[in-house]
Enzyme design. Structure first.
Site, PDB file in Angstrom:
ATOM      1  N   GLU A   1     -40.824 -23.136 -24.468  1.00  0.00           N
ATOM      2  CA  GLU A   1     -40.983 -24.593 -24.616  1.00  0.00           C
ATOM      3  C   GLU A   1     -40.035 -25.110 -25.694  1.00  0.00           C
ATOM      4  O   GLU A   1     -39.467 -26.190 -25.569  1.00  0.00           O
ATOM      5  CB  GLU A   1     -42.447 -24.954 -24.910  1.00  0.00           C
ATOM      6  CG  GLU A   1     -43.313 -24.684 -23.699  1.00  0.00           C
ATOM      7  CD  GLU A   1     -44.686 -25.348 -23.713  1.00  0.00           C
ATOM      8  OE1 GLU A   1     -44.933 -26.264 -24.520  1.00  0.00           O
ATOM      9  OE2 GLU A   1     -45.528 -24.937 -22.893  1.00  0.00           O
ATOM     10  N   GLU A   2     -39.855 -24.318 -26.762  1.00  0.00           N
ATOM     11  CA  GLU A   2     -38.927 -24.723 -27.822  1.00  0.00           C
ATOM     12  C   GLU A   2     -37.526 -24.912 -27.237  1.00  0.00           C
ATOM     13  O   GLU A   2     -36.825 -25.873 -27.541  1.00  0.00           O
ATOM     14  CB  GLU A   2     -38.918 -23.649 -28.923  1.00  0.00           C
ATOM     15  CG  GLU A   2     -37.824 -23.856 -29.956  1.00  0.00           C
ATOM     16  CD  GLU A   2     -38.025 -23.076 -31.261  1.00  0.00           C
ATOM     17  OE1 GLU A   2     -39.088 -22.460 -31.441  1.00  0.00           O
ATOM     18  OE2 GLU A   2     -37.115 -23.125 -32.099  1.00  0.00           O
ATOM     19  N   ARG A   3     -37.129 -23.997 -26.364  1.00  0.00           N
ATOM     20  CA  ARG A   3     -35.763 -24.043 -25.825  1.00  0.00           C
ATOM     21  C   ARG A   3     -35.612 -25.157 -24.795  1.00  0.00           C
ATOM     22  O   ARG A   3     -34.566 -25.816 -24.728  1.00  0.00           O
ATOM     23  CB  ARG A   3     -35.381 -22.661 -25.273  1.00  0.00           C
ATOM     24  CG  ARG A   3     -35.163 -21.706 -26.437  1.00  0.00           C
ATOM     25  CD  ARG A   3     -35.082 -20.250 -26.110  1.00  0.00           C
ATOM     26  NE  ARG A   3     -35.072 -19.506 -27.385  1.00  0.00           N
ATOM     27  CZ  ARG A   3     -35.321 -18.205 -27.517  1.00  0.00           C
ATOM     28  NH1 ARG A   3     -35.586 -17.480 -26.454  1.00  0.00           N
ATOM     29  NH2 ARG A   3     -35.298 -17.629 -28.706  1.00  0.00           N
TER      30      ARG A   3
ATOM     31  N   ALA B   1     -35.261 -28.232 -26.860  1.00  0.00           N
ATOM     32  CA  ALA B   1     -33.913 -28.340 -27.444  1.00  0.00           C
ATOM     33  C   ALA B   1     -32.936 -28.909 -26.424  1.00  0.00           C
ATOM     34  O   ALA B   1     -32.108 -29.771 -26.742  1.00  0.00           O
ATOM     35  CB  ALA B   1     -33.438 -26.975 -27.933  1.00  0.00           C
TER      36      ALA B   1
END
Ligand code: FAD
Length: 385
Positions: free
Chosen positions: A241-243, A246
């Site tokens: 999810e972080e990527r 981003a």
């Protein structure tokens, strides 16, 4: 990706709050080196924007990740990188594992206030000794009665000086480095937690980054997310999810900068004609626009597969890699076309140049993404034992 009226409405809600409550203050916050996370998060929380994909039971909207992606994309309209990154930490970096694997008690105590905007949160993985090699981290959490006692430190932690709690990755056992870690929620007011002054950075000035120290910090074992020893695996999934965040949050900023650069070059005269009339300049801007659209397609496809429950490690890593590379290329090219104006501190290309540089480093450097992609292509050499 088929967007509905609900998606459009959500986009509008984010745009409105960004235009009214964030963008007018961004320059001031950049200057101060800090944005008021508690105030901004409360505004976002009141609109439900911090829990779009989180369970309704804990105050979220319970929507699928396409709605989360719409929010991430529109947060990219914020005229700096630091504020959207700090929001992304709250929604897509520090809370996905808690939402998915946390006990109900833990989610009531820690997830619900993160969703309502009553708590500011951090994700604490990286250490001074290294961020890329997550398996090698040194912070330990040792069982003592019903508690864990945590010792160690974490480096470059976003939101740390304003956070109410942090999701901390610790070694909870002696076993293999991929099977000996746990994610533990640590309230920042716990005895033994100290936070360094804000670190001075190249960019992302409105966002606070600090080092966090843990000295005999005692938290209940009940603060562990899910099963002991599963933290590394959970963090790898949380990274997806972080990527995706981003990649999605980069889009609007990049297209906005290309547009602003075209506007400037249309007005700016050199050799008796607008700069934009130079084929090199309008072709480069056309090329960069095409690249941004390709990134959008990649991010949307990764999102569709994520919603369908597929493993998106490959696509999310590709999208993060492309977002990092493209952030650098777009900012560098646009800064060049602004000439001396681009070299001025407050110029939008200059800010994008400083802020966007982090995308290739944070949350897994470009080379780490290349390593994952190469591994999934079956092209990594075997490690010597
Ligand atoms: C502003 C900012 C905010 C941050 N926020 C957070 C946060 O909230 N929480 C958190 O936990 N961390 C955070 N980080 C840390 C960030 O995730 C790490 O900096 C990042 O993971 C890289 O780790 P490192 O800096 O230790 O680089 P290292 O691991 O030392 O790597 C240095 C460089 O070596 C190269 N490299 C690394 N591995 C390989 C490889 N396998 N092959 C080839 N080359 C390689 C890459 O070019 C890499 O940039 C933040 C960092 C910054 C600067």
């Amino acid at each position: 990706m088929k967007f509905t009226e609900e998606h459009d409405q959500l986009r509008k809600t984010v745009r409105d709050v960004v235009d009214k409550e964030i963008n007018p203050y961004v320059d001031e916050w950049e200057q101060e080196g800090l944005f008021p996370a508690k105030t901004v998060f409360k505004s976002l929380g009141n609109l439900g924007l911090l829990g779009v994909t989180k369970p309704e039971e804990f105050g979220g909207m319970g929507l699928d990740y396409s709605y989360g992606m719409v929010v991430s994309e529109e947060l990219g309209r914020i005229r700096c990188g630091g504020v959207p990154m700090a929001i992304g930490v709250q929604t897509d970096m520090a809370t996905p594992a808690l939402a998915r694997w946390g006990s109900d008690e833990l989610r009531r105590e820690f997830l619900a206030p993160a969703i309502s905007g009553d708590a500011v949160v951090s994700i604490a993985v990286s250490e001074v000794g290294g961020g890329s090699d997550v398996a090698a981290l040194k912070t330990t959490a040792v069982k003592d009665g019903d508690d864990y006692v945590i010792n160690g430190s974490k480096m470059w932690i976003t939101n740390a000086t304003q956070a109410d709690w942090a999701c901390v990755l610790c070694n909870t056992g002696e076993g293999k480095p991929h099977q000996n870690k746990s994610l533990i929620i640590v309230p920042m007011t716990t005895k033994g937690v100290t936070v360094s002054p804000r670190l001075k950075k190249l960019g992302m000035h409105a966002s606070d980054t600090a080092q966090v120290f843990f000295e005999n910090v005692r938290v209940p074992q009940a603060n562990r997310i899910g099963e002991e020893g599963m933290g590394f695996m959970m963090q790898m999934i949380q990274f997806q999810e972080e990527r995706l965040f981003a990649a999605a949050s980069a889009l609007r900023g990049l297209e906005g900068l290309i547009q602003e650069t075209a506007n400037y070059c249309r007005e700016r005269q050199a050799f008796g004609a607008p700069l934009l009339d130079n084929q090199y300049i309008h072709f480069r801007l056309a090329e960069l626009s095409t690249e941004v659209e390709s990134l959008r397609s990649l991010a949307y496809r990764a999102c569709e597969e994520y919603i369908a429950g597929q493993n998106v490690t490959l696509l999310a890593s590709m999208a993060k890699l492309k977002a990092g590379r493209l952030s650098r290329e777009v900012a560098d090219t646009c800064l060049q076309f602004w000439g001396g104006m681009g070299f001025m501190w407050d110029n939008p290309a200059s800010r994008a140049y400083r802020d966007g540089r982090l995308t290739s480093i944070g949350g897994g450097a470009d080379e780490v993404m290349l390593g994952i992609i190469a591994k999934l292509m079956g092209n990594l050499p075997k490690r010597k034992k």
